[in-house]
Design a protein around this motif. Structure first.
Motif, PDB file in Angstrom:
ATOM      1  N   THR A  54       0.806  -1.232   0.000  1.00 16.82           N
ATOM      2  CA  THR A  54       0.000   0.000   0.000  1.00 16.82           C
ATOM      3  C   THR A  54       0.831   1.271   0.000  1.00 16.82           C
ATOM      4  OG1 THR A  54      -0.143  -0.020   2.424  1.00 16.82           O
ATOM      5  CG2 THR A  54      -1.866  -1.184   1.208  1.00 16.82           C
TER       6      THR A  54
ATOM      7  N   ASN B 175       1.807   6.700  -1.694  1.00 12.63           N
ATOM      8  CA  ASN B 175       0.652   5.803  -1.717  1.00 12.63           C
ATOM      9  C   ASN B 175       0.540   5.121  -3.074  1.00 12.63           C
ATOM     10  OD1 ASN B 175      -0.622   6.112   0.905  1.00 12.63           O
ATOM     11  ND2 ASN B 175      -0.988   8.230   0.299  1.00 12.63           N
TER      12      ASN B 175
ATOM     13  N   LYS C 215      -5.747  -0.845  -1.469  1.00 15.04           N
ATOM     14  CA  LYS C 215      -6.361  -0.856  -0.150  1.00 15.04           C
ATOM     15  C   LYS C 215      -5.686  -1.902   0.723  1.00 15.04           C
ATOM     16  CE  LYS C 215     -10.925   0.798  -1.534  1.00 15.04           C
ATOM     17  NZ  LYS C 215     -12.388   0.518  -1.525  1.00 15.04           N
ATOM     18  N   ALA C 216      -5.430  -1.506   1.978  1.00 14.33           N
ATOM     19  CA  ALA C 216      -4.761  -2.406   2.908  1.00 14.33           C
ATOM     20  C   ALA C 216      -5.699  -3.524   3.334  1.00 14.33           C
ATOM     21  CB  ALA C 216      -4.269  -1.637   4.125  1.00 14.33           C
TER      22      ALA C 216
END
Length: 883
Positions: free
Chosen positions: A240, A278, A282-283
């Motif tokens: 991420t 970034n 999505k984590a």
């Protein structure tokens, strides 16, 4: 001397001699045979200049040592290569070293070591076989140069000019596997050019480390990515974020390493710079909970800088001059499961020049935060990129402050109790976005949110949507006890406000056709006051007619003051309006309707149905309109200017205006109107209907007295081309009942000496013959006690308003009163008379044309006489509609 004593002494002497001989022999053997023994029985080759061993104490002292692996390719043992000027070992466990191959010692001293260490492969968990450990309780290294490599020969750690002292060191295979390769009680370290590469993504570098009296200072710390951002996204597509971190100086003390726990105190980081890249991924939630613990007694960041970048490389957030102090910062298994994965006792935070850039840009001049309060200065919000269809703000505020009573998390959801919020001097515009599709709401992370008081002071805010700005000038507002909580069915959030107060001056709202202004607006949950209300057209009447596709009213409204008292709630889930009194004073209303545009084909509901369609419980017990003026103007394609109806000194009282949704409240609406009609005669009207009646029945009655017939000329003359020249309407009474289908009732008019005149289309000449015919059929006098006429079978056009139906009832009553009950026969006679006149005019026209053709004389101008259905015009005026 006794024999046993003598023998004991001789025995001790022999033993001492043997020990001395053994020690001498051992040292001689070690000096001559140890290197060969180590070479033959271990994985290493060792040489040295001098070596002294004390067999009794286990002390070893050696100089000029060099060490190498016999087989550098063997990764099952630790690889050693290099030199050591001086080696001193205290209390070596010689028996363990020889027979158990387990090296343990109380103290180890290495002077000027220059070593390369290659770590052995990790333990094979399948076999469970463990490496032979190396244990030294205390280690001292002076002026060392050491490099440690992974089994793959990749450098893991290196340091130069290392001075190290470690007390009670423990290093085993298990500790390495648990991410803490060493643990110890006390330490002292000094060195330069530290390098550490924990993985293939990052490398950590330190220019120098120095420890004095338990205080460690680190100079020029750097965490550097080994890959470019593009390479990172390519080779680690599920990651991420990528980090880059530098700290010119950091100080801390009391470092404690204990199994899976790291503790230190008074950590101070000077001028750190953090950059976060970034990736847009999505984590994912971590499946395995961490057993790792970090306890930091006090943490301080001085003058930090933070940059956070978007996946496209552009800046998302930047912040400078950041200062942070945290007491008792903690990370452990319990905190890792919380929404905020760290715990703390207290903190202070400040920063400057914080810039957030997205579809909504945010710029904060300075910020200061504590667990119980916060303050922001010079805050500005501006539209960013990709704002199409989104609500964005272009606002500035020089001060925002808040105080917090309690901040907690219950079941991983936020429970926040805010004491107060203050926002001052907000200036700018909110640009409304396009409506978004309604989706089922979720409560999200909110468990409960309470704001005890919110204050907005000295602000000027405009809300602009579709180029229709709503402006608040000199705005001051306060709201108390705002509560936000999940609904019982967990479908969205409920919103409640206990109390609020708002004042604004020069309130303005601009629409396509109007500019609406208020000199002063005050409101709270029990009272509303609006002074100097004005609703002014932005376009002329001619422009308005061109701009509307169908008939529509154009308003020009003013009111001195509007007040309302009672209680209402328009914010919570259970909205309602319960007003005891509404007062409108000194209103001046002008309503203009043109019949030139097409009729609006939409079906118009009666007022009872309109009120019933209001979705919330609404009741206004008493509403008064006092000392007002109402003017209605209408024109048609044939009219010469608009016709006008004037109602002056207008006073209206409405009882129980409601939406039929409040249990126990009456639903009948009673309306009483008293005014001066055309500034000439008093008019009174009583009108009622029941909002709860699905049949929408109504009743309306009224009276007008002492009206000169000429008083209605301003309305009928411009487009009916008729004037009342003489006479008086002494009294007019009507009493109608109806429903959406039509109305019926009675009509009574007492009049005297009524005469009319028919005009040409320019409203100049009186048409004598038609005027005479009209007056023949009119009843000029009703007598002292005229009978009422019956109004019946008046059908409603559903595309017209209530007032259109009401006018039809008046129209039928006037016909029957002025012409007689046989209205249709009389109208037929009039039409026949007009037809005869038309035939005579056509004959005259033909004769003139024949004379003209014979004499070839210049043509004379002819005045074309039109048939004038005057009575039909008077009583069949084109239907009007008031919206």
């Amino acid at each position: 001397m006794k024999k046993w004593v003598k023998r004991l002494l001789i025995g001790f002497g022999i033993l001492a001699g043997l020990l001395l001989a053994a020690n001498f022999g051992l040292n001689l053997w070690l000096k001559t045979r140890l290197p060969e023994y180590i070479k033959n029985n271990t994985d290493y080759k060792v040489s040295y200049k001098t070596l002294d061993v004390d067999l009794g104490t286990g002390n070893i002292f050696a100089t000029g040592i060099s060490v190498n692996n016999k087989d550098p390719q063997n990764t099952n043992v630790i690889g050693l290569q290099g030199t050591i000027d001086t080696l001193k070992i205290s209390r070596l466990g010689i028996y363990d070293a020889i027979f158990n191959k387990r090296i343990s010692s109380t103290d180890l001293l290495l002077a000027s070591p220059n070593l390369n260490v290659i770590l052995a492969k990790p333990v094979d968990h399948k076999t469970g076989k463990k490496r032979n450990p190396v244990l030294f309780e205390n280690i001292r290294i002076n002026k060392g140069t050491i490099a440690i490599f992974r089994p793959t020969k990749q450098k893991l750690l290196s340091v130069q000019e290392l001075d190290l002292f470690v007390e009670n060191l423990q290093m085993t295979e298990e500790s390495v596997e648990n991410k803490l390769p060493v643990v110890f009680d006390r330490y002292s370290i000094k060195g330069k050019n530290f390098f550490f590469r924990p993985d293939n993504v990052y490398a950590m570098a330190i220019s120098s480390i120095n420890t004095t009296n338990g205080q460690m200072s680190v100079e020029n710390f750097r965490l550097v990515p080994l890959l470019s951002f593009a390479q990172f996204k390519k080779f680690y597509p599920k990651k991420t974020q990528l980090f880059e971190f530098s700290i010119p100086r950091m100080d801390f003390k009391d470092v404690v390493l204990n199994k899976n726990k790291v503790s230190l105190a008074n950590a101070d980081f000077k001028n750190p710079v953090l950059t976060v890249y970034n990736t847009g991924i999505k984590a994912k939630k971590a499946e395995k909970k961490s057993d790792f613990e970090v306890n930091l007694e006090n943490v301080k960041l001085d003058n930090a800088i933070v940059y956070i970048n978007k996946p496209d490389g552009n800046r998302l957030l930047s912040a400078t001059h950041l200062n942070l102090n945290i007491n008792k910062l903690m990370f452990n298994k319990d905190t890792s499961e919380q929404v905020i994965p760290v715990g703390y006792k207290d903190f202070t935070f400040s920063g400057k020049d914080i810039v957030y850039t997205d579809h909504q840009n945010i710029n904060i001049g300075s910020v200061a935060l504590k667990p119980t309060n916060g303050e922001l200065n010079d805050v500005s919000l501006t539209p960013g990129s990709s704002v199409k269809g989104k609500t964005v703000m272009d606002l500035k505020s020089n001060h925002i402050a808040f105080h917090i009573n309690k901040l907690d998390f219950i079941d991983k959801k936020l429970a926040l109790d805010v004491k107060d919020v203050l926002v001052e001097n907000v200036n700018g515009t909110i640009h409304g976005g396009e409506p978004q599709p309604k989706t089922p709401q979720k409560p999200g992370i909110i468990h409960s949110l309470i704001v005890r008081k919110v204050s907005l002071k000295n602000s000027n805010i405009t809300y602009d949507k579709g180029k229709q700005p709503l402006s608040f000038h000199d705005l001051n507002a306060t709201a108390n006890d705002i509560e936000l909580a999940p609904k019982p069915n967990n479908q969205g959030l409920s919103f409640q406000v206990k109390d609020y107060f708002l004042t604004t001056r020069n309130f303005a709202y601009k629409t396509e056709f109007y500019n609406i202004n208020l000199g002063l607006l005050k409101l709270n949950k029990n009272r509303i006051q609006a002074n100097n209300f004005a609703m002014k057209p932005l376009v002329s009447r001619a422009q308005f007619i061109k701009m509307i596709p169908v008939e529509r009213d154009l308003y020009d409204l003013k009111a001195g003051q509007i007040t309302a008292e009672g209680s209402w709630d328009l914010f919570s889930q259970n909205k309602f309006v319960n007003a005891s009194q509404v007062m409108i004073q000194s209103a001046d209303a002008n309503i203009f309707r043109s019949k030139i545009p097409k009729d609006d084909p939409k079906i118009k509901a009666l007022y009872s149905k309109m009120l019933r369609s209001i979705k919330i419980p609404m009741t206004i017990a008493n509403m008064d309109l006092k000392n007002s003026v109402l003017v209605y103007e209408e024109d048609t394609p044939e009219s010469m200017g608009p016709g006008k109806l004037t109602f002056s000194n207008f006073n209206m009282n409405v009882k129980n205006l409601n939406s039929a949704k409040t249990k126990g409240k009456p639903t009948r609406v009673d309306i009483k109107i008293n005014c001066s009609f055309m500034n000439l005669a008093p008019l009174s009207v009583h009108w009622n209907f029941d909002v709860a009646d699905q049949n929408d029945a109504f009743a309306i009655s009224g009276k007008i007295a002492g009206l000169p017939a000429s008083g209605i000329n301003p309305f009928i003359r411009p487009y009916l081309h008729v004037t009342a020249t003489e006479g008086t309407i002494q009294e007019l009474l009507f009493n109608f009942k109806g429903n959406p289908a039509g109305l019926h009732g009675t009509f009574n008019m007492k009049h005297k000496d009524l005469k009319i005149a028919v005009l040409n289309k320019h409203n100049h000449e009186k048409k004598g013959f038609l005027t005479a015919v009209a007056n023949v059929f009119l009843k000029s006098d009703s007598g002292s006690f005229p009978e009422s006429v019956t109004v019946e079978n008046v059908e409603r056009d559903p595309t017209k308003s209530f007032f259109n139906l009401f006018w039809k009832g008046i129209e039928q009553g006037l016909k029957k009163t002025l012409i007689g009950k046989n209205v249709e026969k009389t109208e037929k006679k009039v039409k026949n008379a007009v037809s005869s006149v038309k035939e005579m005019k056509e004959s005259v026209k033909e004769i003139k044309q024949e004379i003209k053709s014979k004499t070839s004389a210049p043509s004379t101008q002819e005045v074309k006489k039109e048939k004038k259905g005057f009575l039909n015009g008077i009583f069949k005026k084109k239907n009007t509609e008031a919206e």
